[in-house]
Design an enzyme around this catalytic site. Structure first.
Site, PDB file in Angstrom:
ATOM      1  N   HIS A  97       0.696  -0.935  -0.163  1.00  0.00           N
ATOM      2  CA  HIS A  97       0.146   0.046  -0.048  1.00  0.00           C
ATOM      3  C   HIS A  97       0.720   1.358  -0.128  1.00  0.00           C
ATOM      4  O   HIS A  97       2.006   1.366   0.717  1.00  0.00           O
ATOM      5  CB  HIS A  97      -0.914  -0.138   1.372  1.00  0.00           C
ATOM      6  CG  HIS A  97      -1.841   1.031   1.067  1.00  0.00           C
ATOM      7  ND1 HIS A  97      -1.586   2.425   1.640  1.00  0.00           N
ATOM      8  CD2 HIS A  97      -3.278   1.178   0.585  1.00  0.00           C
ATOM      9  CE1 HIS A  97      -2.454   3.032   1.531  1.00  0.00           C
ATOM     10  NE2 HIS A  97      -3.660   2.673   0.824  1.00  0.00           N
ATOM     11  N   GLU A 168      -3.613   2.287  -7.157  1.00  0.00           N
ATOM     12  CA  GLU A 168      -3.875   3.426  -6.417  1.00  0.00           C
ATOM     13  C   GLU A 168      -3.055   4.459  -6.648  1.00  0.00           C
ATOM     14  O   GLU A 168      -1.638   4.674  -5.947  1.00  0.00           O
ATOM     15  CB  GLU A 168      -3.703   3.039  -5.006  1.00  0.00           C
ATOM     16  CG  GLU A 168      -4.804   1.908  -4.642  1.00  0.00           C
ATOM     17  CD  GLU A 168      -5.286   1.642  -3.227  1.00  0.00           C
ATOM     18  OE1 GLU A 168      -6.308   2.099  -2.882  1.00  0.00           O
ATOM     19  OE2 GLU A 168      -4.394   1.403  -2.404  1.00  0.00           O
ATOM     20  N   GLY A 174      -6.606   9.190   0.251  1.00  0.00           N
ATOM     21  CA  GLY A 174      -6.600  10.031   1.398  1.00  0.00           C
ATOM     22  C   GLY A 174      -7.196  11.205   1.458  1.00  0.00           C
ATOM     23  O   GLY A 174      -7.651  11.784   0.285  1.00  0.00           O
ATOM     24  N   SER A 214      -9.509   7.773  -3.317  1.00  0.00           N
ATOM     25  CA  SER A 214     -10.654   8.793  -3.098  1.00  0.00           C
ATOM     26  C   SER A 214     -12.143   8.436  -4.078  1.00  0.00           C
ATOM     27  O   SER A 214     -12.727   9.131  -4.599  1.00  0.00           O
ATOM     28  CB  SER A 214     -10.318   9.948  -3.648  1.00  0.00           C
ATOM     29  OG  SER A 214      -9.538  10.657  -2.628  1.00  0.00           O
TER      30      SER A 214
END
Ligand code: PGA
Length: 261
Positions: A97, A168, A174, A214
């Site tokens: 991640h 991502e 975030g 998002s």
């Protein structure tokens, strides 16, 4: 028929008690949805895993861990091994991640060791990749995605078992993130698919590639409509079970109407 792959990572949010309430509610809310048509997963904090196991099994939710070490055991203070994760009922290992890469300094080589360890232990790796804002501006996003895939999957000769890739973009993730447009996501998913086919031949076409960064109730539908987007990996917008259920119901029929690309 295609299938929807959808899940959330709760990051360093939700206590054990909060995780249990969330999972219980999510399982109830989605009980009428066929799990043959949807793979639904939740990746809570380590401390919540053991109590999450039975609730996930009852609720048709696959359980994941946010990270893991590559060794079965050893002198690795603060780390958790695949053996320990499996004991709690974990099936998915989220690896690489962006917060682990960019905040905690994980390298492609370490992520690769974790991917190989996940396969060895029968866990489904969820390999997260994505370019930073700077890399995007330099026009090297495609190269970065290819590098992260090739390095992260180094030594994986065949597609030995199911695994997922999550695209991502770091700049999209975030509270300060700006979601990728569906067109941009589609373009990068196409690069990822092409790389997977280069690596694994036709079997590379069967690897689900999820978009994350998002995702919200407004952009979920346009994103899932994109031919190369096979699923969604959601943070904040999925942490309320009712809201997550709402997104699932919006995107599921669209995902099922597509053929996987
Ligand atoms: P976000 O998180 O949806 O809150 O941007 C996504 C992620 O980190 O996977």
């Amino acid at each position: 028929m295609s299938k929807l792959f959808i899940g959330t990572n709760t990051k360093m949010y939700k206590t054990i008690a909060q995780t249990k309430i969330f999972l219980q509610r999510l399982g109830e809310q989605t009980a009428d949805l066929s799990r043959d048509e949807m793979e639904l997963f939740v990746i809570p904090s380590y401390t919540a895993l053991e109590s999450a196991g039975p609730i996930c099994r009852n609720g048709g939710i696959r359980l994941g861990a946010q990270n893991m070490n590559w060794e079965d055991e050893g002198q690795f203070t603060g780390e958790i091994s695949p053996v320990m994760l499996k004991e709690t009922g974990v099936e998915i290992a989220e690896l690489g991640h962006s917060e682990r890469r960019h905040v905690l300094g994980e390298t492609d080589a370490e992520i690769n060791r974790k991917v190989l360890a996940a396969f060895k232990h029968g866990l489904t790796p969820l390999l997260c990749i994505g370019e930073t804002k700077e890399q995007k501006e330099l026009g090297i996003a495609d190269e970065i995605l290819r590098i992260q895939l090739k390095a992260g999957l180094n030594g994986v000769a065949q597609v030995p078992a199911p695994f997922y890739v999550a695209y991502e973009p770091v700049w999209a993730i975030g509270v300060n993130g700006e979601p990728a447009t569906e067109g941009y996501a589609q373009e990068k998913h196409a690069v990822i698919r092409e790389t997977l086919v280069n690596l694994f031949g036709e079997r590379g076409r069967s690897v689900p590639v999820l978009y994350g960064g998002s995702v919200n109730p407004e952009n979920a539908k346009p994103l899932i409509r994109m031919p190369h987007v096979n699923g969604l990996f959601i943070g904040r917008s999925a942490w309320d079970a009712d809201r997550f259920n709402g997104i699932i119901r919006e995107v599921l029929p669209i995902a099922l109407s597509k053929t996987m690309a």
